[in-house]
Design a protein around this motif. Structure first.
Motif, short mmCIF file in Angstrom:
data_model
loop_
_atom_site.label_atom_id
_atom_site.label_comp_id
_atom_site.label_asym_id
_atom_site.label_seq_id
_atom_site.Cartn_x
_atom_site.Cartn_y
_atom_site.Cartn_z
N ALA A 190 58.21 -48.58 -56.61
CA ALA A 190 57.07 -48.23 -55.79
C ALA A 190 55.69 -48.68 -56.43
O ALA A 190 55.53 -48.71 -57.56
N PHE A 191 54.78 -49.42 -55.28
CA PHE A 191 53.47 -49.76 -56.01
C PHE A 191 52.28 -49.58 -54.87
O PHE A 191 52.52 -49.35 -53.72
N ALA A 192 51.43 -48.96 -55.79
CA ALA A 192 50.06 -48.67 -54.97
C ALA A 192 48.82 -48.92 -55.81
O ALA A 192 49.02 -48.97 -56.96
N TYR A 193 47.84 -48.72 -54.98
CA TYR A 193 46.42 -48.83 -55.83
C TYR A 193 45.35 -48.05 -54.94
O TYR A 193 45.36 -47.87 -53.82
N THR A 194 44.75 -47.30 -55.79
CA THR A 194 43.72 -46.35 -54.97
C THR A 194 42.51 -45.99 -55.98
O THR A 194 42.51 -46.17 -57.07
N THR A 195 41.74 -45.42 -55.45
CA THR A 195 40.55 -44.92 -55.99
C THR A 195 40.56 -43.49 -56.05
O THR A 195 39.36 -42.79 -56.56
N LEU A 209 49.14 -58.26 -56.34
CA LEU A 209 50.23 -57.57 -57.32
C LEU A 209 51.46 -56.76 -56.50
O LEU A 209 52.33 -56.73 -56.76
N ALA A 210 50.76 -56.52 -55.29
CA ALA A 210 51.68 -55.93 -54.03
C ALA A 210 52.55 -56.87 -53.96
O ALA A 210 53.90 -56.44 -53.48
#
Length: 446
Positions: A68-73, A56-57
């Motif tokens: 802006a795009f990010a993924y995180t835990t 998806l980035a």
């Protein structure tokens, strides 16, 4: 407020879900009416989420580099500064869904992820996960709204009512959206041409009115006749949605639901309660719907993600738009811009159904604005539907009470009361197997 005044920050809780790419693509298509500043994915399974996150980035870089795009835990990173949380979590993943479906079938009962014993098992796991996400949201983004479409929605909604009564959570479901789309195919209209009225519990309700939004023409007689002969199955729906055979069978079975209750159009999930013997007879305890999803949607979505990452581009159209999810943007817009759009939401009854419990979490048309959903009055409902709903409501309340009190007895009572289970003896056998399978997921019952 106009759409040009502000851009919104969205977190998707359940970033590793197979539905996440379609929801992201859908939001990108609706930026004219719901402009985005950022999208963040949050999941507690880093390995699963990273596959979709990497892909998806690339999609975001190519289609919406300004967002802006990010993924995180990390929950603080995920929720801080967010305006909306779109939650679609599956606590326990597909391995536990397989258990939810297979264990009841072993005992000759319906094995389904949101209905009957399987839904109860899933609900007990989901409560913990939902409360955790709500608490993160309230800690790091106190003005954020959660649009929750995690299953089983009725149990989750009841738990939210009891345990987080002041939280800004709206529980919704896309099943009525999909059925309304099939209704539009049947009458030859567009989705937005239909003005519908509906009452029930989640996955447990009926359409009482379907009219043309422009002319007021009543489509209910035409739809009842069609569904009574064919169910909701149409070739247009099969072609548009690449529908699995098990879903085709579910939509076709609606004709038998109309036979037993011919005045309203049924939610297809009622087949699990009114024809549980049929469902069990047509189920394979060694290959359930969970296996179909793993072999189909799961394989396809994660395969597409890996292909995007391998190529370094998403120009091949590997991810498709999840059209059912467009209602999520409509709901967010209604809150953000105070549009007072009428949408189906799961809310506390408070008289919306005048002859039903005030504290029941019912699914009814609501006018949605900046303060959330306001239920529209549906009046009295008939004895047959009210009796079914009363029994199912008691099941859902007992599950939440069992969770809070860690009560084995109340879980046994909930399973015994379900129309999908024939006796207390069978209910106890299923419960004991579910407890064993859900060690570490459920509260310890005593």
């Amino acid at each position: 407020m106009t759409s040009g005044d502000r851009k919104f920050n969205v977190v998707i809780a359940g970033g590793g879900s197979t539905y996440t790419p379609g929801i992201v693509k859908m939001m990108l298509q609706h930026q004219a009416d719901f402009p985005l500043a950022s999208i963040t994915l949050y999941d507690n399974d880093p390995d699963r989420q990273s596959v979709l996150g990497e892909a998806l980035a690339i999609v975001m870089r190519e289609e919406a580099p300004e967002v802006a795009f990010a993924y995180t835990t990390d929950p603080e990173t995920a929720f801080t500064g967010k305006d909306f949380c779109m939650a679609h979590i599956r606590v326990g993943g597909y391995p536990m869904r397989q258990q939810d479906e297979r264990i009841p079938l072993k005992h000759g009962c319906v094995g389904q992820e949101t209905c009957g014993a399987g839904g109860i098992a899933y609900g007990m796991r989901s409560i913990t996960g939902m409360l955790e996400i709500i608490d993160y949201m309230e800690r790091y983004a106190p003005d954020c709204w959660m649009l929750n479409y995690s299953n089983p929605a009725s149990i989750v909604a009841e738990a939210c009512r009891v345990l987080r009564p002041t939280s800004k959570v709206i529980n919704i479901c896309d099943m009525p959206v999909g059925t309304r789309r099939r209704m539009s195919y049947i009458v030859g209209k567009e989705y937005d041409d239909l003005d519908v009225r509906y009452f029930g519990l989640n996955h447990f309700g009926w359409w009482t009115s379907v009219k043309d939004v422009h002319t007021g023409k009543d489509y209910l007689p035409q739809l009842l006749e069609y569904v009574g002969e064919n169910g909701y199955l149409t070739q247009a729906a099969i072609d548009a949605q690449h529908m699995d055979e098990s879903w085709q069978a579910t939509h076709k079975k609606a004709r038998d639901l109309v036979a037993v209750d011919p005045q309203f159009l049924p939610n297809t999930y009622l087949k699990y309660y009114l024809y549980p013997d049929y469902v069990v007879e047509h189920s394979d305890p060694n290959h359930t719907r969970a296996d179909e999803v793993i072999e189909g949607r799961e394989r396809d979505v994660f395969g597409a993600a890996r292909e995007i990452v391998r190529k370094g581009t998403a120009t091949g159209g590997e991810f498709t738009v999840d059209n059912h999810a467009s209602f999520i943007v409509s709901l967010a817009r209604a809150i953000a811009y105070n549009t007072h759009e009428v949408m189906l939401c799961i809310v506390e009854n408070k008289g919306a159904i005048s002859n039903f419990d005030d504290d029941a979490m019912v699914e009814v048309p609501c006018m949605v604005g900046s303060d959330g959903p306001e239920a529209l009055c549906q009046g009295e409902i008939p004895t047959f539907e009210r009796g079914l709903m009363q029994e199912q409501l008691a099941v859902e309340k007992l599950v939440v009470e069992a969770y809070i009190e860690k009560s084995y007895l109340k879980m046994w009572q909930a399973l015994t009361l379900s129309k999908t289970i024939p006796s207390a003896t069978v209910a106890k056998a299923i419960l004991d197997d579910l407890i064993e399978a859900n060690k570490g997921w459920w509260p310890e019952l005593s």
